[in-house]
Design a protein around this motif. Structure first.
Motif, PDB file in Angstrom:
ATOM      1  N   ILE A   1      -1.476   8.708   1.279  1.00  0.00           N
ATOM      2  CA  ILE A   1      -0.022   8.748   1.100  1.00  0.00           C
ATOM      3  C   ILE A   1       0.339   9.500  -0.178  1.00  0.00           C
ATOM      4  O   ILE A   1       1.260  10.319  -0.194  1.00  0.00           O
ATOM      5  CB  ILE A   1       0.555   7.317   1.065  1.00  0.00           C
ATOM      6  CG1 ILE A   1       0.591   6.750   2.481  1.00  0.00           C
ATOM      7  CG2 ILE A   1       1.950   7.297   0.469  1.00  0.00           C
ATOM      8  CD1 ILE A   1       1.310   5.433   2.595  1.00  0.00           C
ATOM      9  N   SER A   2      -0.389   9.239  -1.252  1.00  0.00           N
ATOM     10  CA  SER A   2      -0.082   9.923  -2.510  1.00  0.00           C
ATOM     11  C   SER A   2      -0.229  11.435  -2.357  1.00  0.00           C
ATOM     12  O   SER A   2       0.572  12.203  -2.911  1.00  0.00           O
ATOM     13  CB  SER A   2      -0.989   9.411  -3.626  1.00  0.00           C
ATOM     14  OG  SER A   2      -2.333   9.827  -3.440  1.00  0.00           O
TER      15      SER A   2
ATOM     16  N   GLY B   1       2.050   9.174  -5.976  1.00  0.00           N
ATOM     17  CA  GLY B   1       2.343  10.549  -5.593  1.00  0.00           C
ATOM     18  C   GLY B   1       3.520  11.114  -6.353  1.00  0.00           C
ATOM     19  O   GLY B   1       3.513  12.290  -6.764  1.00  0.00           O
ATOM     20  N   ALA B   2       4.553  10.288  -6.573  1.00  0.00           N
ATOM     21  CA  ALA B   2       5.722  10.747  -7.331  1.00  0.00           C
ATOM     22  C   ALA B   2       5.348  11.047  -8.784  1.00  0.00           C
ATOM     23  O   ALA B   2       5.777  12.062  -9.354  1.00  0.00           O
ATOM     24  CB  ALA B   2       6.821   9.690  -7.273  1.00  0.00           C
ATOM     25  N   VAL B   3       4.536  10.178  -9.388  1.00  0.00           N
ATOM     26  CA  VAL B   3       4.103  10.412 -10.768  1.00  0.00           C
ATOM     27  C   VAL B   3       3.259  11.688 -10.853  1.00  0.00           C
ATOM     28  O   VAL B   3       3.452  12.531 -11.738  1.00  0.00           O
ATOM     29  CB  VAL B   3       3.318   9.199 -11.297  1.00  0.00           C
ATOM     30  CG1 VAL B   3       2.688   9.520 -12.649  1.00  0.00           C
ATOM     31  CG2 VAL B   3       4.232   7.988 -11.415  1.00  0.00           C
ATOM     32  N   GLY B   4       2.311  11.823  -9.922  1.00  0.00           N
ATOM     33  CA  GLY B   4       1.474  13.025  -9.923  1.00  0.00           C
ATOM     34  C   GLY B   4       2.283  14.286  -9.735  1.00  0.00           C
ATOM     35  O   GLY B   4       2.043  15.309 -10.400  1.00  0.00           O
TER      36      GLY B   4
ATOM     37  N   SER C   1       0.827  -1.207   0.000  1.00  0.00           N
ATOM     38  CA  SER C   1       0.000   0.000   0.000  1.00  0.00           C
ATOM     39  C   SER C   1       0.858   1.253   0.000  1.00  0.00           C
ATOM     40  O   SER C   1       0.591   2.215  -0.736  1.00  0.00           O
ATOM     41  CB  SER C   1      -0.933  -0.009   1.214  1.00  0.00           C
ATOM     42  OG  SER C   1      -1.834  -1.084   1.161  1.00  0.00           O
ATOM     43  N   ALA C   2       1.898   1.238   0.847  1.00  0.00           N
ATOM     44  CA  ALA C   2       2.796   2.392   0.886  1.00  0.00           C
ATOM     45  C   ALA C   2       3.464   2.598  -0.466  1.00  0.00           C
ATOM     46  O   ALA C   2       3.605   3.737  -0.940  1.00  0.00           O
ATOM     47  CB  ALA C   2       3.847   2.201   1.983  1.00  0.00           C
ATOM     48  N   GLY C   3       3.865   1.498  -1.112  1.00  0.00           N
ATOM     49  CA  GLY C   3       4.506   1.607  -2.415  1.00  0.00           C
ATOM     50  C   GLY C   3       3.588   2.194  -3.462  1.00  0.00           C
ATOM     51  O   GLY C   3       4.012   3.035  -4.283  1.00  0.00           O
ATOM     52  N   VAL C   4       2.331   1.771  -3.451  1.00  0.00           N
ATOM     53  CA  VAL C   4       1.363   2.319  -4.403  1.00  0.00           C
ATOM     54  C   VAL C   4       1.191   3.820  -4.186  1.00  0.00           C
ATOM     55  O   VAL C   4       1.205   4.619  -5.139  1.00  0.00           O
ATOM     56  CB  VAL C   4       0.010   1.594  -4.273  1.00  0.00           C
ATOM     57  CG1 VAL C   4      -1.077   2.335  -5.063  1.00  0.00           C
ATOM     58  CG2 VAL C   4       0.118   0.157  -4.762  1.00  0.00           C
ATOM     59  N   GLY C   5       1.028   4.220  -2.922  1.00  0.00           N
ATOM     60  CA  GLY C   5       0.830   5.633  -2.632  1.00  0.00           C
ATOM     61  C   GLY C   5       2.030   6.478  -2.996  1.00  0.00           C
ATOM     62  O   GLY C   5       1.894   7.554  -3.597  1.00  0.00           O
TER      63      GLY C   5
END
Length: 583
Positions: A247-248, A201-204, A193-197
């Motif tokens: 997180i994102s 977030g980095a892409v956004g 979950s942390a990895g997805v967020g």
């Protein structure tokens, strides 16, 4: 519900939210002390403000997206350059130690005291892990502790929310699956979950960085683009994996404020207004879902749980987190006295408790009212006691004025010396190397030059600054800088008035309050100084003599009162006067 009831309900929620914040500002108390009782009272008197009746199944997703906007705004204030050394170590420890010890202590206490099943108690404990910037930020703004304490607590509040949200989702799904997940499996889900967020977030943030850096946008459109990006990324994350949108949002905010080549304004009026409104709407809406009947058998046990978290768990977490660091004991105690629960706890409890109760988890119906009591109790306790505690511990920000003088002409350096002689902590900045050398030779503190290459660069050194005096020889620069800094400084921003015949582009028209009298413009001040007038300091032990012009009064408690075109302060016994004295 009929359309009329929806209109009435939504209108009432908005009016209650803004009205409560207005009342709190007039009473000079944290807004949460008014928002929570207002929502609860409205919910007890009418069903029209029940958000689950108004919005149905869309209420929970809307809450998640609204919280994502709040956390993005909080992330914009997390500059990695300002969290170093021992402060960073303390924040990291507060996150993992806080989550672990709160989860264990609250779960063990809730089973017997709140008469809950183990599953419901662990769910409640996971919900109470969070704190959040929605409550910590306003309380710290009200209390005004030292800058170090503010940084540590703001960082903890902004980062513990997404951590707690994912932990809550993990526990929730574990309970629905019929038991507690194995440690390895649970850790794997948490990291996934942390990895997805983080990835989303980095892409956004990358997309935002390209758009805002390459496309010329108005301030309004730039704010709209950020809002759309945050909501879009958070919605996609939550659809993919529960609560990863939080997180994102934090990652996007942190990335935007730390990426090179992008200057975001220090103040964000649109986002600040939107976040304030969202906080009010969420607190009123969620507290309206708590009924008096649901609190009947929960209040006293939940208050006992609050006492455990406030008096035992949080102080223990704070002292363990600060062990082996240079954080003084007094600051450790204040960290241990600042852990209010906020909107993420309320939103998570509102989302999870109803579904667990529908699955017949014993005690699940008590999760939301118990969380509500803990939120109300911690907000009221910390809101009413944080300032006296900070004052008793001696961790309040100094009340003395700390002026920033911009400009390095000889007369400006003499003025800075005079203010320093009067007992003030003076900071100076100048752009030219000759002026910077003059400031350093005078033994005055010089702000880093690279941080002030333009008016927009001032924000990085404004922490603790109470007044800005713009004294450069460029009237247009002084005028533009006064407009830029007005919303970034707690106190006043003043500049020297240009001459009456000024032909500057901005200076004659900028509306800031000029320093000194109408006859003492910048060119006139410089002329008199070059003719032999000097800046001097003396006690307010008599009236001004001929040839003395009052510039500033420094009060005994260290407060700076400037003479301006609209009037001059009245000196009193014990004051120090800063004067321009003719030869």
């Amino acid at each position: 519900m009929s359309a009329d009831q929806v209109y009435v309900g939504l209108g009432l929620i908005v009016v209650l939210a803004v009205g409560s914040q207005l009342l709190a500002s007039r009473l000079r108390v944290p807004a949460l002390l008014v928002l929570l009782p207002a929502g609860f009272t409205a919910g007890a008197l009418t069903d029209d403000v029940d958000p689950q009746r108004l919005l149905g199944s869309s209420f929970s997703p809307l809450v998640s997206l609204a919280v994502a906007v709040i956390l993005y705004d909080a992330g914009l204030g997390l500059d990695l350059k300002r969290l170093k050394g021992h402060n960073r170590r303390v924040v990291i420890r507060l996150l993992w130690l806080g989550a672990l010890l709160t989860l264990v202590s609250a779960a063990l206490f809730a089973v017997p005291v709140l008469d809950m099943s183990t599953q419901a108690a662990v769910m409640l404990a996971a919900i109470l892990v969070v704190s959040g910037p929605t409550v910590v930020g306003p309380l710290l703004a009200f209390v005004r502790p030292t800058e170090r304490l503010r940084r540590i607590l703001i960082w903890e509040g902004a980062l513990i929310d997404p951590v707690g949200g994912i932990l809550g989702a993990l526990v929730f799904h574990g309970v629905l699956a019929g038991g507690r997940p194995e440690f390895g499996s649970g850790l794997g889900h948490f990291l996934a979950s942390a990895g997805v967020g983080v990835a989303a977030g980095a892409v956004g943030a990358g997309v935002l960085w390209l758009v805002l850096g390459r496309v010329r946008l108005s301030e309004e459109l730039a704010a709209s683009v950020q809002l759309a990006a945050v909501i879009g990324v958070a919605a996609a994350c939550d659809a993919l994996r529960d609560d990863t949108g939080l997180i994102s949002a934090v990652v996007m905010g942190m990335a935007m404020t730390n990426l090179p080549g992008l200057e975001l304004p220090t103040r964000r009026p649109f986002f600040e207004t939107l976040v304030s409104l969202i906080i009010g709407l969420l607190f009123v809406s969620i507290s309206a879902t708590v009924t008096p009947e649901s609190l009947r058998h929960v209040v006293l046990p939940a208050l006992a749980l609050t006492a455990l978290l406030v008096l035992v768990t949080r102080p223990l977490i704070a002292h363990l987190a600060a062990a082996g660091t240079d954080v003084p004991v007094r600051e450790r105690w204040f960290i241990g006295w600042m852990a209010p629960r906020g909107i993420v706890a309320a939103a998570t409890a509102s989302t999870f408790s109803a579904e667990l109760a529908a699955h017949h988890v014993a005690g699940a119906e008590r999760i939301l009212p118990a969380t509500f009591v803990v939120i109300v109790a911690t907000v009221m306790l910390y809101g009413l006691s944080a300032f006296p505690v900070a004052r008793r511990l001696g961790v309040l920000r100094p009340a003395r004025s700390r002026p920033l003088l911009v400009g390095g002409a000889p007369w400006a350096v003499d003025l800075a010396r005079a203010l320093s002689t009067a007992g003030l902590d003076v900071l100076m900045w100048a752009g030219a190397e000759e002026e910077r050398a003059r400031i350093e030779a005078a033994g005055l503190e010089l702000a880093p030059g690279e941080l002030m290459a333009s008016a927009e660069g001032f924000g990085a050194v404004l922490e603790g600054i109470t007044d800005v005096l713009l004294l450069t020889g460029e009237d247009d620069f002084n005028a533009l800088a006064s407009l830029t800094l007005r919303e970034s400084v707690e106190g006043a921003v003043h500049r020297l008035a240009p001459s009456a015949a000024s032909e500057g582009v901005v200076a004659p028209y900028a509306g800031s309050e000029p320093l000194f009298g109408a006859d003492l413009t910048r060119p006139e001040f410089v002329r008199r100084y070059e003719a032999g007038a000097r800046v001097v300091t003396r006690a307010a032990d008599g009236p001004l003599t001929p040839g003395e012009h009052l510039l500033f009064v420094v009060r005994p408690e260290g407060l700076l009162a400037p003479a301006t075109r609209s009037g001059r302060p009245e000196p009193a016994p014990g004051d120090a006067l800063v004067l321009l004295r003719e030869p």
